[in-house]
Design a protein around this motif. Structure first.
Motif, PDB file in Angstrom:
ATOM      1  N   GLU A  70      10.187   1.143  -2.901  1.00 31.35           N
ATOM      2  CA  GLU A  70      10.204   0.004  -3.467  1.00 31.35           C
ATOM      3  C   GLU A  70      11.301  -1.001  -3.140  1.00 31.35           C
ATOM      4  O   GLU A  70      11.125  -2.297  -3.129  1.00 31.35           O
ATOM      5  CB  GLU A  70      10.686   0.170  -5.205  1.00 31.35           C
ATOM      6  CG  GLU A  70      10.817  -0.899  -6.027  1.00 31.35           C
ATOM      7  CD  GLU A  70      10.803  -0.542  -7.648  1.00 31.35           C
ATOM      8  OE1 GLU A  70      10.569  -1.537  -8.363  1.00 31.35           O
ATOM      9  OE2 GLU A  70      10.966   0.561  -7.718  1.00 31.35           O
ATOM     10  N   GLY A  71      12.393  -0.457  -2.625  1.00 32.36           N
ATOM     11  CA  GLY A  71      13.397  -1.308  -2.133  1.00 32.36           C
ATOM     12  C   GLY A  71      12.955  -1.760  -0.827  1.00 32.36           C
ATOM     13  O   GLY A  71      13.371  -3.019  -0.492  1.00 32.36           O
ATOM     14  N   GLU A  72      12.246  -1.214   0.036  1.00 35.70           N
ATOM     15  CA  GLU A  72      11.828  -1.780   1.242  1.00 35.70           C
ATOM     16  C   GLU A  72      10.618  -2.910   0.939  1.00 35.70           C
ATOM     17  O   GLU A  72      10.642  -3.938   1.676  1.00 35.70           O
ATOM     18  CB  GLU A  72      11.206  -0.744   2.278  1.00 35.70           C
ATOM     19  CG  GLU A  72      11.019  -0.795   3.589  1.00 35.70           C
ATOM     20  CD  GLU A  72      12.311  -1.166   4.341  1.00 35.70           C
ATOM     21  OE1 GLU A  72      12.426  -1.898   5.442  1.00 35.70           O
ATOM     22  OE2 GLU A  72      13.249  -0.511   3.858  1.00 35.70           O
ATOM     23  N   TYR A  73       9.752  -2.777  -0.012  1.00 34.74           N
ATOM     24  CA  TYR A  73       8.961  -3.596  -0.530  1.00 34.74           C
ATOM     25  C   TYR A  73       9.840  -5.016  -0.883  1.00 34.74           C
ATOM     26  O   TYR A  73       9.206  -6.192  -0.480  1.00 34.74           O
ATOM     27  CB  TYR A  73       8.066  -2.904  -1.462  1.00 34.74           C
ATOM     28  CG  TYR A  73       7.115  -4.186  -2.077  1.00 34.74           C
ATOM     29  CD1 TYR A  73       5.771  -4.437  -1.468  1.00 34.74           C
ATOM     30  CD2 TYR A  73       7.314  -4.948  -3.112  1.00 34.74           C
ATOM     31  CE1 TYR A  73       4.818  -5.366  -1.883  1.00 34.74           C
ATOM     32  CE2 TYR A  73       6.588  -5.778  -3.670  1.00 34.74           C
ATOM     33  CZ  TYR A  73       5.293  -6.083  -3.202  1.00 34.74           C
ATOM     34  OH  TYR A  73       4.317  -6.978  -3.506  1.00 34.74           O
ATOM     35  N   ARG A  74      10.643  -4.697  -1.673  1.00 35.00           N
ATOM     36  CA  ARG A  74      11.419  -6.054  -2.096  1.00 35.00           C
ATOM     37  C   ARG A  74      12.280  -6.969  -0.875  1.00 35.00           C
ATOM     38  O   ARG A  74      12.342  -7.754  -0.924  1.00 35.00           O
ATOM     39  CB  ARG A  74      12.376  -5.590  -3.156  1.00 35.00           C
ATOM     40  CG  ARG A  74      11.823  -5.076  -4.382  1.00 35.00           C
ATOM     41  CD  ARG A  74      10.897  -6.013  -4.984  1.00 35.00           C
ATOM     42  NE  ARG A  74      10.402  -5.692  -6.193  1.00 35.00           N
ATOM     43  CZ  ARG A  74       9.393  -6.241  -7.143  1.00 35.00           C
ATOM     44  NH1 ARG A  74       8.769  -7.117  -6.642  1.00 35.00           N
ATOM     45  NH2 ARG A  74       8.860  -5.461  -8.309  1.00 35.00           N
ATOM     46  N   ALA A  75      12.794  -5.914  -0.150  1.00 39.73           N
ATOM     47  CA  ALA A  75      13.426  -6.406   1.033  1.00 39.73           C
ATOM     48  C   ALA A  75      12.323  -7.336   2.116  1.00 39.73           C
ATOM     49  O   ALA A  75      12.928  -8.538   2.611  1.00 39.73           O
ATOM     50  CB  ALA A  75      14.058  -5.423   1.999  1.00 39.73           C
ATOM     51  N   ASP A  96       0.938  -1.332   0.160  1.00 42.57           N
ATOM     52  CA  ASP A  96      -0.018  -0.154  -0.005  1.00 42.57           C
ATOM     53  C   ASP A  96       0.882   1.304   0.002  1.00 42.57           C
ATOM     54  O   ASP A  96       0.655   2.207  -0.871  1.00 42.57           O
ATOM     55  CB  ASP A  96      -0.866   0.112   1.299  1.00 42.57           C
ATOM     56  CG  ASP A  96      -1.886  -1.076   1.327  1.00 42.57           C
ATOM     57  OD1 ASP A  96      -2.196  -1.774   0.006  1.00 42.57           O
ATOM     58  OD2 ASP A  96      -2.444  -1.572   2.382  1.00 42.57           O
ATOM     59  N   GLY A  97       2.150   1.471   0.785  1.00 42.50           N
ATOM     60  CA  GLY A  97       2.962   2.484   0.880  1.00 42.50           C
ATOM     61  C   GLY A  97       3.491   2.552  -0.593  1.00 42.50           C
ATOM     62  O   GLY A  97       3.712   3.838  -0.969  1.00 42.50           O
ATOM     63  N   LEU A  98       3.872   1.560  -1.270  1.00 45.46           N
ATOM     64  CA  LEU A  98       4.566   1.642  -2.561  1.00 45.46           C
ATOM     65  C   LEU A  98       3.663   2.362  -3.628  1.00 45.46           C
ATOM     66  O   LEU A  98       4.060   3.014  -4.382  1.00 45.46           O
ATOM     67  CB  LEU A  98       4.871   0.413  -2.917  1.00 45.46           C
ATOM     68  CG  LEU A  98       5.610   0.187  -4.393  1.00 45.46           C
ATOM     69  CD1 LEU A  98       6.947   1.082  -4.427  1.00 45.46           C
ATOM     70  CD2 LEU A  98       5.972  -1.184  -4.730  1.00 45.46           C
ATOM     71  N   ARG A  99       2.208   1.925  -3.523  1.00 41.73           N
ATOM     72  CA  ARG A  99       1.248   2.372  -4.482  1.00 41.73           C
ATOM     73  C   ARG A  99       0.978   3.963  -4.191  1.00 41.73           C
ATOM     74  O   ARG A  99       1.001   4.706  -5.165  1.00 41.73           O
ATOM     75  CB  ARG A  99       0.103   1.685  -4.268  1.00 41.73           C
ATOM     76  CG  ARG A  99      -0.014   0.516  -4.944  1.00 41.73           C
ATOM     77  CD  ARG A  99      -1.488  -0.362  -5.127  1.00 41.73           C
ATOM     78  NE  ARG A  99      -2.283  -0.506  -3.608  1.00 41.73           N
ATOM     79  CZ  ARG A  99      -1.869  -1.821  -3.136  1.00 41.73           C
ATOM     80  NH1 ARG A  99      -1.218  -2.645  -3.620  1.00 41.73           N
ATOM     81  NH2 ARG A  99      -2.257  -1.860  -1.892  1.00 41.73           N
TER      82      ARG A  99
END
Length: 462
Positions: free
Chosen positions: A216-221, A193-196
Motif C-alpha cells: 500500500e505504501g508503494e502504491y501511494r508513492a 494489481d500487487g496491492l490486491r
C-alpha cells in the motif's frame, strides 16, 4: 577558414495521457573578414523545412505560429525599423539643406504734408547650406548607422532563432512529461494489481500485514507521481503558449516522444554554416559600426567647412520695381580650445571599438564551443539511452521472474518491490535520455545558425 573547417569536420555521425483543459480565447588584432555573411532572405535564420525531419507536423505548426505572433520578435522588428530610420537620418546629413522664407515688415512715417504713410516690404528668399564633408565625418557617421542597422537585423534574427529553438525544446519537454505521466500510470496499475494480491493474501492469513502495508505504501508513492506530472504539464503548456504569443491554453500534441525522428548529421559539417549565426553577424557589424564611429570622431578634430548661399527679392511699396538680392559664402570652423571634449570623445570611441572587437572574438569562440557541446550531447545522450534501454529490459525481465516467484511463494514481496522500484527509475531515466538527445539536435540547429540542408552539405562531400 581551413582551420574552422578542420574543427567542424569531426562531427559525430549518429544516426498523451492528459485530461482536457479549458481552452481560453584599429588597435586590435581581431578584424572581421570583409564579406563574412552572404545575403540571406528575411527569414534566413529559420529553416522551417528543417523541422520536418522530426516527422511531426504539429511541431512545425507551433514554430510557424510563434514566428507570426511572438511579441519578442515583434519588438525586435520594431528595433530594426528604428535603426533604419536612424540610418536615413544619418544619410540625410550628406545632402544639401534648402529652406525658404517670406518675412514681411512695415514702416509708418509722416510726409511733408503731415499725412501718415505705410511702406510694406516683403522679402521672399531661398537659402541653401551644404557641408562638403572633406574629411569624411558625415560619411563615416552614415556608414556607422548602416552597420548599426545590419547589427539590429542580426539581433532580430537571433531573437527569431532563439524563439524557434525554445519552442522546439519546450515541445520536446512537453512530450517527455506526457511520457513520464504514461509511465507513472502504467506503474500505478501494476502496483494496484500487487496491492490486491497482497490484500487477498493478508485476508486469508497466508502472509502478515507487513507485506500489505508495504504494497500500500508503494502504491501511494507511485500515485503521487501523477498529479506531480500533471502540474508540470500544465506549466509547460503555459510556457509554450507564452512563446506562441497566446493566452494559456492546452497545446496540441503530435507524435509521441519515441516516434520523433532525428535529422541525420553528416560526417562533416561545412564551416560556412557558422557564418549564418546571427550573434556572430551582430558582433561583426557592431565592430564595423564602432570603427566607423571612430573615424567620424577623429574627423571632428579637423576643421569643418560649410558653404551657404541665398537668393531673394525685396518687394516694397516704396519702389516701383522689385530689388533682387543674393549672397554666397563659406565658413571654416576649427576647434581651437574645447577643454579636451573632442579628444576625450575620440578616446572613448577607441575604447568602445576595442570592446566590440573583443566581443566579436568571444562570439566566435562561443560559436565553436556550442557546436562542439551540441555534437557531444547528440552522441553521448544517444549512448546513454542505449545503455538505459538495456537496463530497462533486464529489469522488466527480472520483475516478471520476481512476480512469478512471489505468486508461487518461493520469494518474499521485497524482491518484487525492489525490482519494481528499479524498473520505474529506469523507465523515467530512459524518457529523460531520449528527451536530452532530441534537445541536443535542437541545440545543434541553433549552434549552426539555423540547421543545414542537402545543398549545404554537398560541397563537403565533394
Amino acid at each position: 577558414m581551413k582551420r574552422i573547417a578542420g574543427l567542424l569536420a569531426g562531427a559525430f555521425a549518429v544516426g498523451g495521457c492528459l485530461g482536457p483543459r479549458p481552452v481560453a480565447p584599429a588597435t586590435t588584432a581581431v578584424v572581421p573578414p570583409p564579406a563574412w555573411r552572404t545575403a540571406l532572405p528575411a527569414s534566413g535564420a529559420v529553416r522551417t523545412d528543417w523541422w520536418s525531419a522530426f516527422g511531426d507536423p504539429v511541431l512545425t505548426q507551433l514554430i510557424e505560429r510563434a514566428i507570426a505572433n511572438s511579441p519578442d520578435l515583434g519588438a525586435a522588428a520594431a528595433r530594426v525599423d528604428e535603426a533604419r530610420a536612424l540610418q536615413r537620418l544619418a544619410r540625410a546629413q550628406l545632402a544639401p539643406s534648402v529652406s525658404a522664407g517670406l518675412p514681411t515688415s512695415d514702416a509708418r512715417a509722416l510726409n511733408a504734408f503731415g499725412v501718415a504713410t505705410t511702406n510694406v516690404a516683403a522679402q521672399p528668399s531661398v537659402s541653401v547650406s551644404y557641408d562638403p564633408d572633406l574629411f569624411g565625418r558625415l560619411r563615416n557617421a552614415s556608414a556607422a548607422a548602416r552597420a548599426q542597422l545590419l547589427a539590429s537585423e542580426g539581433a532580430r534574427d537571433g531573437v527569431r532563432l532563439g524563439l524557434v529553438s525554445s519552442v522546439a525544446t519546450g515541445y520536446i519537454t512537453l512530450r517527455a512529461l506526457d511520457a513520464r505521466l504514461a509511465v507513472a500510470r502504467d506503474t500505478l496499475a501494476a502496483r494496484g494489481d500487487g496491492l490486491r494480491i497482497a490484500r487477498r493474501r493478508a485476508e486469508t492469513g497466508y502472509t502478515s500485514n507487513l507485506e500489505l502495508h508495504q504494497a500500500e505504501g508503494e502504491y501511494r508513492a507511485t500515485e503521487q507521481l501523477i498529479p506531480q506530472a500533471q502540474l508540470a504539464i500544465a506549466r509547460q503548456e503555459d510556457a509554450l503558449a507564452l512563446l506562441l504569443g497566446e493566452t494559456p491554453r492546452a497545446i496540441l500534441r503530435g507524435a509521441a516522444l519515441t516516434a520523433l525522428r532525428t535529422p541525420p548529421i553528416p560526417a562533416g559539417l561545412p564551416a560556412g554554416l557558422l557564418r549564418r549565426r546571427p550573434d556572430l553577424y551582430q558582433a561583426e557589424q557592431t565592430l564595423v559600426a564602432a570603427d566607423r564611429s571612430l573615424d567620424s570622431a577623429r574627423a571632428a578634430l579637423l576643421p569643418n567647412i560649410a558653404l551657404t548661399g541665398s537668393v531673394g527679392v525685396i518687394l516694397t511699396t516704396a519702389l516701383s520695381n522689385p530689388v533682387g538680392v543674393f549672397s554666397l559664402g563659406g565658413s571654416v570652423l576649427s576647434p581651437l580650445f574645447d577643454g579636451g571634449r573632442l579628444r576625450a570623445n575620440a578616446d572613448a570611441t577607441i575604447a568602445r571599438r576595442d570592446q566590440a572587437a573583443f566581443a566579436y572574438r568571444r562570439a566566435a569562440l562561443t560559436a565553436f564551443r556550442e557546436v562542439d557541446d551540441s555534437l557531444a550531447g547528440v552522441q553521448r545522450s544517444g549512448e546513454q539511452a542505449v545503455a538505459i534501454r538495456g537496463q530497462r529490459d533486464a529489469l522488466a525481465a527480472a520483475l516478471r521472474n520476481a512476480s512469478n516467484r512471489y505468486r508461487a511463494g518461493y520469494s518474499s514481496y521485497l524482491d518484487q518491490l525492489d525490482t519494481q522500484r528499479g524498473l520505474l527509475t529506469a523507465e523515467l531515466a530512459l524518457v529523460q535520455a531520449n528527451a536530452d538527445r532530441l534537445t541536443s539536435y535542437v541545440s545543434l540547429y541553433q549552434a549552426m545558425g539555423g540547421g543545414w540542408s542537402e545543398a549545404d552539405i554537398a560541397p563537403v562531400r565533394r
